[in-house]
Design a protein around this motif. Structure first.
Motif, PDB file in Angstrom:
ATOM      1  N   ILE A  54       5.524   5.248  12.320  1.00 47.36           N
ATOM      2  CA  ILE A  54       6.063   3.996  12.834  1.00 47.36           C
ATOM      3  C   ILE A  54       4.959   3.244  13.585  1.00 47.36           C
ATOM      4  O   ILE A  54       4.162   3.834  14.297  1.00 47.36           O
ATOM      5  N   ASN A  55       4.922   1.934  13.380  1.00 41.95           N
ATOM      6  CA  ASN A  55       3.945   1.019  13.994  1.00 41.95           C
ATOM      7  C   ASN A  55       2.561   1.087  13.364  1.00 41.95           C
ATOM      8  O   ASN A  55       1.622   0.461  13.870  1.00 41.95           O
ATOM      9  N   ASP A  56       2.402   1.825  12.273  1.00 43.77           N
ATOM     10  CA  ASP A  56       1.137   1.771  11.547  1.00 43.77           C
ATOM     11  C   ASP A  56       0.969   0.384  10.924  1.00 43.77           C
ATOM     12  O   ASP A  56       1.942  -0.235  10.459  1.00 43.77           O
ATOM     13  N   ILE A  57      -0.272  -0.084  10.915  1.00 44.73           N
ATOM     14  CA  ILE A  57      -0.601  -1.345  10.242  1.00 44.73           C
ATOM     15  C   ILE A  57      -1.315  -0.982   8.945  1.00 44.73           C
ATOM     16  O   ILE A  57      -2.321  -0.264   8.955  1.00 44.73           O
ATOM     17  N   VAL A  58      -0.794  -1.491   7.833  1.00 45.89           N
ATOM     18  CA  VAL A  58      -1.243  -1.056   6.512  1.00 45.89           C
ATOM     19  C   VAL A  58      -1.703  -2.257   5.690  1.00 45.89           C
ATOM     20  O   VAL A  58      -1.045  -3.307   5.688  1.00 45.89           O
ATOM     21  N   SER A  59      -2.830  -2.091   5.016  1.00 43.28           N
ATOM     22  CA  SER A  59      -3.250  -3.102   4.041  1.00 43.28           C
ATOM     23  C   SER A  59      -2.924  -2.580   2.644  1.00 43.28           C
ATOM     24  O   SER A  59      -3.160  -1.413   2.336  1.00 43.28           O
ATOM     25  N   PRO A  85      -5.844 -11.644   3.659  1.00 38.02           N
ATOM     26  CA  PRO A  85      -4.670 -10.935   3.126  1.00 38.02           C
ATOM     27  C   PRO A  85      -3.699 -10.564   4.241  1.00 38.02           C
ATOM     28  O   PRO A  85      -4.101 -10.277   5.367  1.00 38.02           O
ATOM     29  N   ILE A  86      -2.427 -10.567   3.937  1.00 38.31           N
ATOM     30  CA  ILE A  86      -1.402 -10.189   4.906  1.00 38.31           C
ATOM     31  C   ILE A  86      -1.339  -8.661   5.018  1.00 38.31           C
ATOM     32  O   ILE A  86      -1.358  -7.952   4.015  1.00 38.31           O
ATOM     33  N   ASP A  87      -1.296  -8.168   6.243  1.00 39.66           N
ATOM     34  CA  ASP A  87      -1.117  -6.737   6.490  1.00 39.66           C
ATOM     35  C   ASP A  87       0.349  -6.461   6.799  1.00 39.66           C
ATOM     36  O   ASP A  87       1.113  -7.374   7.134  1.00 39.66           O
ATOM     37  N   TYR A  88       0.723  -5.195   6.734  1.00 41.98           N
ATOM     38  CA  TYR A  88       2.123  -4.821   6.879  1.00 41.98           C
ATOM     39  C   TYR A  88       2.295  -3.832   8.030  1.00 41.98           C
ATOM     40  O   TYR A  88       1.537  -2.871   8.148  1.00 41.98           O
ATOM     41  N   LEU A  89       3.315  -4.086   8.853  1.00 44.88           N
ATOM     42  CA  LEU A  89       3.638  -3.211   9.976  1.00 44.88           C
ATOM     43  C   LEU A  89       4.845  -2.354   9.599  1.00 44.88           C
ATOM     44  O   LEU A  89       5.883  -2.874   9.188  1.00 44.88           O
TER      45      LEU A  89
END
Length: 255
Positions: A54-59, A85-89
């Motif tokens: 949880i709360n990892d930021i992923v490309s 590019p948009i990253d994902y939380l």
């Protein structure tokens, strides 16, 4: 008693006490892997891989032979002449909201497992032979306590072990406890606390030998360091008093 003999005895006593107060570290306190034998081989079959939290930021980057077809899966933010590019939380439920595909649960998956998941979903009517690249962007560890350079250290790869983390922090100082290092880990929103002894070769079998993203490594100061926080002042006072006494005795012997 002869004054010169008395003076010499006092000097010897004062020197002995000073040495005792200032030398407390032993070999047992500072040597790593003390029970490792010569030519001993430890086979590490651990296949540890970091898993999403949880709360990892992923490309996430999606590529395919047909770049136009892959474009909707690679959202970008335009800023002047630059595009990012948009990253994902990963949210508190373990999901990300991915374009076209919607919510995808990543919590607990490895990078390779997540790639396979995306490949299966995208191959189902969207893209032919998609290629997925995924990275954890906020992989960092914190090293605190009795080390040379405490701080937060970003990790470029997908895993790091505790010895590498300590090396990044400049190694433990002489007053750090090698037998009681604490690793604080976030596990699905709860904190876990595990202690590790790097004077023992069993460190390689510890569940926290490999660190995960956002782990905190705390090196506890040893007893001499804790007592020394106040003891250093007492030692200074003692040496000051000793110097005064010795000076007074030396002056007295001259008369």
């Amino acid at each position: 008693m002869n004054k010169s003999i008395l003076t010499r005895k006092l000097v010897i006593v004062l020197c002995a006490v000073s040495l005792f107060l200032t030398s407390c570290t032993t070999k047992k306190d500072v040597v790593y892997f003390q029970n490792a034998k010569d030519f001993e081989t430890i086979v590490n079959t651990d296949t540890f891989t970091s898993r999403f939290k949880i709360n990892d930021i992923v490309s996430i980057n999606v590529s395919a032979y047909d770049l136009t077809a892959a474009k909707p899966f690679n959202l970008i933010v335009e800023s002047g002449q630059n595009s990012t590019p948009i990253d994902y939380l990963i949210d508190t439920e373990g999901n990300i909201d991915f374009p076209v595909l919607g919510k995808i649960k990543l919590l607990g998956l490895t990078v390779e497992e997540a790639k396979q998941l995306f490949k299966e979903k995208l191959s189902n009517g969207y893209l032919k032979d998609p290629v997925i690249n995924i990275r954890i962007l906020n992989f960092r560890i914190s090293v605190l306590g009795a080390v040379t350079s405490p701080g937060v250290y970003p990790i470029s790869g997908e895993r790091i072990n505790i010895l590498e983390a300590i090396a990044n922090a400049g190694d433990l100082d002489l007053k750090g406890r090698r037998d009681n290092i604490l690793v604080i880990r976030d596990f699905n929103g709860a904190k876990t606390y595990t202690r590790i002894d790097i004077t023992n070769k069993e460190v390689f079998n510890s569940p926290v030998y490999f660190l995960t993203q956002n782990d905190v490594v705390y090196v506890q100061p040893n007893t001499s360091a804790i007592s020394g926080s106040g003891g250093d002042l007492r030692i200074g006072q003692f040496l000051g008093y000793a110097s005064f006494v010795m000076t007074a005795i030396l002056l007295a012997t001259r008369f």
